[in-house]
Structure formats: structure tokens, C-alpha cells
Design an enzyme around this catalytic site. Structure first.
Site, PDB file in Angstrom:
ATOM      1  N   ASP A 113       0.924  -1.365  -0.091  1.00 61.13           N
ATOM      2  CA  ASP A 113      -0.014  -0.127   0.069  1.00 61.13           C
ATOM      3  C   ASP A 113       0.797   1.319  -0.070  1.00 61.13           C
ATOM      4  O   ASP A 113       1.496   1.517  -1.094  1.00 61.13           O
ATOM      5  CB  ASP A 113      -0.765  -0.354   1.154  1.00 61.13           C
ATOM      6  CG  ASP A 113      -1.958   0.731   1.441  1.00 61.13           C
ATOM      7  OD1 ASP A 113      -2.371   1.516   0.400  1.00 61.13           O
ATOM      8  OD2 ASP A 113      -2.666   0.980   2.462  1.00 61.13           O
ATOM      9  N   VAL A 163      -9.959  -3.873   0.193  1.00 60.64           N
ATOM     10  CA  VAL A 163     -10.174  -5.350  -0.159  1.00 60.64           C
ATOM     11  C   VAL A 163     -10.118  -6.321   0.719  1.00 60.64           C
ATOM     12  O   VAL A 163      -9.266  -6.174   1.884  1.00 60.64           O
ATOM     13  CB  VAL A 163      -9.462  -5.612  -1.601  1.00 60.64           C
ATOM     14  CG1 VAL A 163     -10.091  -4.738  -2.745  1.00 60.64           C
ATOM     15  CG2 VAL A 163      -8.084  -5.931  -1.282  1.00 60.64           C
ATOM     16  N   ASP A 169      -7.788  -9.590   5.498  1.00 61.18           N
ATOM     17  CA  ASP A 169      -9.045  -9.614   6.292  1.00 61.18           C
ATOM     18  C   ASP A 169      -9.681  -8.229   6.573  1.00 61.18           C
ATOM     19  O   ASP A 169      -9.119  -7.345   6.247  1.00 61.18           O
ATOM     20  CB  ASP A 169      -8.454 -10.061   7.791  1.00 61.18           C
ATOM     21  CG  ASP A 169      -7.513  -9.102   8.491  1.00 61.18           C
ATOM     22  OD1 ASP A 169      -6.824  -8.567   7.573  1.00 61.18           O
ATOM     23  OD2 ASP A 169      -8.017  -8.617   9.572  1.00 61.18           O
TER      24      ASP A 169
END
Ligand code: 5GP
Ligand code: MG
Length: 192
Positions: A113, A163, A169
Site C-alpha cells: 500500500d 479489499v 481480512d
């Protein structure tokens, strides 16, 4: 591989109305990544290192797709606090069992990310003097990157959306979904 149909997941599938990557799409891409790794690392007995827990499903599939002698190991991390987390600083709560010194290490991540976590962890691994250190990520949110990290193997690019599924999770749920999709806003409410 035969996957359970999404309907079999009832309540879980209902939480993910928009599937971005089907189980079959993921499986095909993971096999391609595995084949590339097997080709590039032939004769070098690579060590695949993953960060628990998110990576465990990807690692299980990828490792079996790497059809050469190879080893696997895991670390587990936890954030110190929200502030240190923003700088990517984490605490190792489980260290590797296999020494990295002189090894060809491939760092496996489910998701990159901002890149802060990965950058920090690569620093820790590099200090252990591997013969080589490369990165393989399944999902890449390229637009969120704050630190440039060379990624040798990349599965898919992702939009800047939260997502779940295939190991990823939301509050420890949804990891068992075989596909990856957007979580229903009512479930998500901005909290990861
Ligand atoms: P960063 O690269 O920002 O330091 O952190 C990456 C980590 O944030 C991933 O390993 C993952 O645990 C978490 N993460 C980032 N985006 C998502 C997402 O869309 N879904 C889930 N479940 N986790 C995410
Ligand atoms: Mg996570």
C-alpha cells in the site's frame, strides 16, 4: 483446483458484493508468478519469507507453484501504536527460524500500500546479509505509495479501495473467501 462456489460462503459472500478477482483469476496469476520464480531461481534454493497472517493463503499457493527446491519461513509483526504505524515501524512478534545469511531471499507480501511496512521489514532482513533480496507482491496499490520499493514480481494492480478475501481480512474475517473483492460499505465503515 476446484473452489467452492461463492454462494457456499453465504453471509461472507454477501459482505463482498463486488468481486474484483475471481478464485480462478488469482490461481492463474499465482501460477505465472510461481513459474517465473522457478525459472529465475533455478539452482539457487531460494528462501521465501512471508509476513503473517495475511500472506498465508497466497504463500501456500505460490510455494506449490514454485516447482524447484525452495524453502519457506514466516515472520509475524504487530504495530507499536497508530503513530509508529504511520511511519511503518513494527515489532517482530515472531522471528524467522532459518538464517538469511548467504541465502537468496524472496520476500512475499499479499499487499503493498504505502510501502512503509515493507520498507521497514526489508531493512531488517537486509541487515542479516542475504546473498540477494527481492520482493514479490500479489496486490499493489501503486497510487498510495509513499516510498519507492523495487518489486520484482507483481500479481495485480489494485485501485485505492479496501479489499478482503484470499487471506486479506477485515477484523480477522473474510480471509477464507477464495476471491478478492470490495467489502460492503455497511460492513467497512472506514475501519480497517
Ligand atoms: P503499507 O504498505 O501501507 O505499509 O501496509 C500494507 C499492509 O496494510 C498490508 O500488508 C495489509 O495488511 C494492509 N492493507 C492495505 N490495504 C489493504 C486492503 O485493501 N485490505 C486489507 N485487508 N488489508 C490492507
Ligand atoms: Mg492486515
Amino acid at each position: 483446483m476446484q473452489h467452492y462456489p461463492l454462494e457456499a460462503y453465504g453471509e461472507l459472500a454477501a459482505g463482498v458484493p463486488q468481486v474484483l478477482f475471481s478464485a480462478q483469476t488469482i490461481e492463474e496469476r499465482v501460477r505465472e508468478l510461481g513459474a517465473a520464480i522457478a525459472r529465475d531461481y533455478a539452482g539457487r534454493n531460494p528462501l521465501l519469507v512471508g509476513v503473517l497472517k495475511g500472506v498465508f493463503i497466497f504463500m501456500a499457493d505460490l510455494y506449490r507453484a514454485v516447482t524447484i527446491p525452495a524453502e519457506v519461513d514466516f515472520i509475524a509483526i504487530s504495530s507499536y501504536s497508530p503513530e509508529t504505524r504511520e511511519r511503518g515501524m513494527v515489532r517482530l512478534v515472531k522471528d524467522l527460524e532459518i538464517s538469511l545469511t548467504g541465502r537468496h531471499v524472496l520476500f512475499i507480501e499479499d499487499m503493498i500500500d504505502t510501502g512503509l511496512t515493507l520498507h521497514y521489514l526489508l531493512g531488517i532482513l537486509q541487515a542479516r546479509r542475504p546473498a540477494s533480496l527481492e520482493v514479490c507482491v500479489l496486490f499493489d496499490k501503486t497510487r498510495r505509495r509513499l516510498i519507492d520499493i523495487p518489486i520484482k514480481y507483481r500479481g495485480f494492480e489494485l485501485p485505492d479501495r479496501f479489499v478482503v478475501g484470499y487471506g486479506l481480512d477485515h477484523r480477522e474475517q473474510y480471509r477464507n473467501l477464495p476471491c478478492v473483492g470490495l467489502l460492503k460499505p455497511e460492513v467497512f465503515q472506514g475501519k480497517e
